[in-house]
Scaffold this motif. Structure first.
Motif, PDB file in Angstrom:
ATOM      1  N   CYS A  52      47.063  65.763  25.879  1.00 52.89           N
ATOM      2  CA  CYS A  52      46.360  64.497  26.106  1.00 52.89           C
ATOM      3  C   CYS A  52      44.955  64.467  25.504  1.00 52.89           C
ATOM      4  N   TYR A  53      44.493  65.620  25.047  1.00 53.93           N
ATOM      5  CA  TYR A  53      43.167  65.774  24.409  1.00 53.93           C
ATOM      6  C   TYR A  53      41.999  65.528  25.366  1.00 53.93           C
ATOM      7  N   ASP A  54      42.272  65.565  26.664  1.00 49.64           N
ATOM      8  CA  ASP A  54      41.174  65.513  27.632  1.00 49.64           C
ATOM      9  C   ASP A  54      40.513  66.882  27.694  1.00 49.64           C
ATOM     10  N   GLU A  55      39.232  66.872  28.026  1.00 53.40           N
ATOM     11  CA  GLU A  55      38.523  68.136  28.200  1.00 53.40           C
ATOM     12  C   GLU A  55      38.581  68.556  29.662  1.00 53.40           C
ATOM     13  N   PHE A  56      38.663  69.866  29.887  1.00 53.57           N
ATOM     14  CA  PHE A  56      38.752  70.401  31.250  1.00 53.57           C
ATOM     15  C   PHE A  56      38.335  71.862  31.210  1.00 53.57           C
ATOM     16  N   PRO A  57      37.947  72.416  32.345  1.00 53.31           N
ATOM     17  CA  PRO A  57      37.535  73.830  32.379  1.00 53.31           C
ATOM     18  C   PRO A  57      38.757  74.752  32.304  1.00 53.31           C
ATOM     19  N   ALA A  58      38.708  75.713  31.421  1.00 50.82           N
ATOM     20  CA  ALA A  58      39.829  76.657  31.253  1.00 50.82           C
ATOM     21  C   ALA A  58      39.891  77.643  32.409  1.00 50.82           C
ATOM     22  N   SER A  59      41.068  78.148  32.670  1.00 51.45           N
ATOM     23  CA  SER A  59      41.274  79.190  33.678  1.00 51.45           C
ATOM     24  C   SER A  59      42.567  79.924  33.335  1.00 51.45           C
ATOM     25  N   LYS A  60      42.874  80.940  34.099  1.00 51.41           N
ATOM     26  CA  LYS A  60      44.101  81.696  33.843  1.00 51.41           C
ATOM     27  C   LYS A  60      45.343  80.878  34.155  1.00 51.41           C
ATOM     28  N   HIS A  61      45.142  79.721  34.803  1.00 51.72           N
ATOM     29  CA  HIS A  61      46.275  78.873  35.149  1.00 51.72           C
ATOM     30  C   HIS A  61      46.483  77.740  34.150  1.00 51.72           C
ATOM     31  N   THR A  62      45.701  77.702  33.078  1.00 48.24           N
ATOM     32  CA  THR A  62      45.849  76.629  32.088  1.00 48.24           C
ATOM     33  C   THR A  62      46.561  77.102  30.819  1.00 48.24           C
ATOM     34  N   HIS A  63      46.926  78.361  30.739  1.00 45.64           N
ATOM     35  CA  HIS A  63      47.688  78.887  29.611  1.00 45.64           C
ATOM     36  C   HIS A  63      48.582  80.022  30.094  1.00 45.64           C
ATOM     37  N   VAL A  64      49.467  80.487  29.249  1.00 42.06           N
ATOM     38  CA  VAL A  64      50.429  81.525  29.650  1.00 42.06           C
ATOM     39  C   VAL A  64      50.148  82.853  28.952  1.00 42.06           C
ATOM     40  N   GLY A  65      48.868  83.055  28.576  1.00 39.78           N
ATOM     41  CA  GLY A  65      48.477  84.301  27.945  1.00 39.78           C
ATOM     42  C   GLY A  65      48.434  84.234  26.437  1.00 39.78           C
ATOM     43  N   CYS A  66      48.706  83.026  25.898  1.00 39.11           N
ATOM     44  CA  CYS A  66      48.708  82.864  24.453  1.00 39.11           C
ATOM     45  C   CYS A  66      47.453  82.156  23.957  1.00 39.11           C
ATOM     46  N   GLY A  67      46.660  81.618  24.876  1.00 37.59           N
ATOM     47  CA  GLY A  67      45.449  80.913  24.494  1.00 37.59           C
ATOM     48  C   GLY A  67      45.628  79.426  24.265  1.00 37.59           C
ATOM     49  N   HIS A  68      46.849  78.901  24.453  1.00 30.60           N
ATOM     50  CA  HIS A  68      47.086  77.458  24.317  1.00 30.60           C
ATOM     51  C   HIS A  68      46.869  76.811  25.688  1.00 30.60           C
ATOM     52  N   ASN A  69      45.774  76.105  25.813  1.00 34.73           N
ATOM     53  CA  ASN A  69      45.397  75.533  27.110  1.00 34.73           C
ATOM     54  C   ASN A  69      45.884  74.090  27.268  1.00 34.73           C
ATOM     55  N   PHE A  70      46.370  73.811  28.486  1.00 32.31           N
ATOM     56  CA  PHE A  70      46.821  72.466  28.835  1.00 32.31           C
ATOM     57  C   PHE A  70      46.290  72.131  30.224  1.00 32.31           C
ATOM     58  N   CYS A  71      45.951  70.855  30.423  1.00 28.83           N
ATOM     59  CA  CYS A  71      45.400  70.449  31.718  1.00 28.83           C
ATOM     60  C   CYS A  71      46.486  70.460  32.789  1.00 28.83           C
ATOM     61  N   ALA A  72      46.070  70.403  34.043  1.00 32.52           N
ATOM     62  CA  ALA A  72      47.006  70.476  35.161  1.00 32.52           C
ATOM     63  C   ALA A  72      48.006  69.324  35.139  1.00 32.52           C
ATOM     64  N   THR A  73      47.538  68.129  34.765  1.00 29.23           N
ATOM     65  CA  THR A  73      48.434  66.966  34.726  1.00 29.23           C
ATOM     66  C   THR A  73      49.548  67.158  33.700  1.00 29.23           C
ATOM     67  N   CYS A  74      49.189  67.653  32.519  1.00 26.19           N
ATOM     68  CA  CYS A  74      50.196  67.861  31.466  1.00 26.19           C
ATOM     69  C   CYS A  74      51.135  69.012  31.808  1.00 26.19           C
ATOM     70  N   TRP A  75      50.601  70.060  32.436  1.00 29.70           N
ATOM     71  CA  TRP A  75      51.445  71.162  32.871  1.00 29.70           C
ATOM     72  C   TRP A  75      52.462  70.661  33.898  1.00 29.70           C
ATOM     73  N   SER A  76      52.007  69.869  34.846  1.00 29.67           N
ATOM     74  CA  SER A  76      52.890  69.368  35.892  1.00 29.67           C
ATOM     75  C   SER A  76      54.017  68.519  35.300  1.00 29.67           C
ATOM     76  N   GLY A  77      53.648  67.614  34.374  1.00 30.46           N
ATOM     77  CA  GLY A  77      54.673  66.770  33.758  1.00 30.46           C
ATOM     78  C   GLY A  77      55.661  67.580  32.933  1.00 30.46           C
ATOM     79  N   TYR A  78      55.164  68.578  32.238  1.00 35.54           N
ATOM     80  CA  TYR A  78      56.023  69.428  31.408  1.00 35.54           C
ATOM     81  C   TYR A  78      57.025  70.197  32.269  1.00 35.54           C
ATOM     82  N   LEU A  79      56.557  70.732  33.370  1.00 35.35           N
ATOM     83  CA  LEU A  79      57.426  71.509  34.244  1.00 35.35           C
ATOM     84  C   LEU A  79      58.438  70.621  34.976  1.00 35.35           C
ATOM     85  N   GLU A  80      58.019  69.460  35.396  1.00 37.00           N
ATOM     86  CA  GLU A  80      58.941  68.544  36.073  1.00 37.00           C
ATOM     87  C   GLU A  80      60.075  68.133  35.141  1.00 37.00           C
ATOM     88  N   ASN A  81      59.741  67.832  33.902  1.00 42.86           N
ATOM     89  CA  ASN A  81      60.781  67.469  32.930  1.00 42.86           C
ATOM     90  C   ASN A  81      61.726  68.638  32.674  1.00 42.86           C
TER      91      ASN A  81
END
Length: 206
Positions: free
Chosen positions: A147-176
């Protein structure tokens, strides 16, 4: 010499009498029947032997209840974690990839560890992230790749690869992914081309 005598002499074929001829013929017929019976017996034995040679012994199966199956799974997890020195989550992913066959997991791992890591989406044991995917400090501002929104990074915004996604996008991705069915068990990073898998604890978080 009379015609009768000539006929009688011409018919002499070595048998003293009609009874002797019939007796000899009967003897010959009995011999042929005996040989035929023996041949049939041999043929029957050959067929029987062929059937016996192709008999396959059935494997014995044991029916397990749910608790016994779970215990077998826990035992397999402990074995893989101990031998390969991996986390429980990684061991689960490896066992799923090889249909819970512990021996095959071990053989494939020691045969080509890096290849297996890549196949199931585990972190490489040797490669370091490049500049584009280098880890950022927790709290640093990053841009979501969806979504290109800015947000603070944490260990919960990526899976160890350095590709960060916000909580909203992660939630939608997992639900789908969950709605798609069993494929969620092999879920990877949303970044196109990235093979890093989504750990189960992170999937449950969202």
């Amino acid at each position: 010499m009379s015609d009768c005598e000539d006929y009688g002499d011409g018919s002499d074929d070595g048998y003293d009498s009609e009874d002797a001829f019939m007796s000899q013929g009967a003897g010959t017929q009995d011999t042929d029947d005996s040989d035929s019976d023996e041949g049939d017996a041999d043929y029957g034995n050959a067929i029987l032997s062929g059937v016996e040679a192709h008999v396959v012994k059935r494997e014995e199966y044991q029916c397990l209840d749910a608790e016994q199956v779970l215990e077998r799974q826990r035992e397999a997890l402990r074995g893989v974690m101990q031998v390969l020195q991996v986390t429980e989550d990684d061991a689960t992913r490896l066992l799923r990839a090889f249909k819970w066959n512990v021996n095959r997991v071990n053989d494939e791992w020691f045969g080509d560890e890096e290849g297996i890591r890549e196949k199931v989406g585990l972190e490489s044991s040797s490669s370091a992230p490049d500049e584009a995917t280098r880890m950022v400090d927790d709290g640093a501002e990053v841009t979501c790749s969806v979504c290109y929104d800015e947000f603070p990074a944490s260990k919960h915004t990526h899976v160890g690869c350095g590709h960060n996604f916000c909580a909203t996008c992660w939630s939608g991705y997992l639900e789908n992914a969950v709605s798609d069915g069993p494929s969620v068990l092999d879920l990877r990073c949303p970044q196109e081309g990235c093979k890093r898998r989504v750990p189960e604890p992170m999937a449950k978080r969202y």
